[in-house]
Design an enzyme around this catalytic site. Sequence first.
Site, short mmCIF file in Angstrom:
data_model
loop_
_atom_site.label_atom_id
_atom_site.label_comp_id
_atom_site.label_asym_id
_atom_site.label_seq_id
_atom_site.Cartn_x
_atom_site.Cartn_y
_atom_site.Cartn_z
NE ARG A 130 0.74 -1.00 5.58
CZ ARG A 130 1.96 -0.60 5.26
NH1 ARG A 130 2.45 0.52 5.72
NH2 ARG A 130 2.70 -1.35 4.47
CB ILE B 119 -1.02 -12.41 1.31
CG1 ILE B 119 -1.55 -13.69 0.65
CG2 ILE B 119 0.49 -12.30 1.15
CD1 ILE B 119 -1.43 -13.70 -0.86
CB CYS C 167 -4.98 -7.16 0.61
SG CYS C 167 -3.87 -7.60 1.95
CB SER D 260 -0.96 0.00 1.19
OG SER D 260 -0.26 -0.08 2.40
CG HIS E 122 -5.25 -11.28 -1.82
ND1 HIS E 122 -4.88 -10.20 -2.59
CD2 HIS E 122 -4.54 -11.19 -0.69
CE1 HIS E 122 -3.97 -9.49 -1.95
NE2 HIS E 122 -3.74 -10.07 -0.79
CD GLU F 275 -6.83 -10.73 -5.58
OE1 GLU F 275 -7.93 -10.74 -4.99
OE2 GLU F 275 -5.79 -10.28 -5.06
#
Length: 190
Positions: free
Chosen positions: A106, A135, A79, A49, A171, A173
Amino acid sequence: MAKVGVLALQGDFEKHIQMLDRLGVPAVEVREKSQLDEIDGLIIPGGESTTIGKLLVRYGMLEPLQTFARGGKPIYGTCAGAILLAKEIEGSHQDRIGVLDITVRRNAYGRQIESFEADIFIPRIGELPVRGVFIRAPVIKHVADGVEVLSRFGDDPVLVKQGNLLASTFHPELTNDTRIHAFFLSLFPV
Ligand code: GLN
């Protein structure tokens, strides 16, 4: 058909493009602010990030993205993408879009379980759980009024929605399950 952009500055944006592809939706890799005028919604991928935030500043995209969000265009952050959407990031002044009324911490799952998978139940999208891949994920520590918690892992919200904004700390994806992306697409005006 709605045009969906995937922010492609850093992180696992290709996985999101593949996911949209499987849903029959062509995606645009977004690297410049002018492209924001050509899309109806945006996915912000996982990655780092702080890096994505710095690149957004460098390319002059931070304010245009805030305008994009406030204009009601759907945005989904996974995320690192969720961190960039958050208004508050504990102990950090890092650059962010900062439009979603949540506070995140975080890398909050600690070293032992830095990355893990777990079944995540999301009643809104169906009875069968989603495999949540976490993750170095953030934890959502606080959600303001008006933010819907669509799923929790333990006590912590892991999928939240505030109007046109959707964020997950995991995630989807990275799985074969397209249901969360399909849900995101359902937020687009017809
Ligand atoms: N730990 C990363 C961050 O704080 C997020 C990790 C991810 O996107 N998988 O930016």
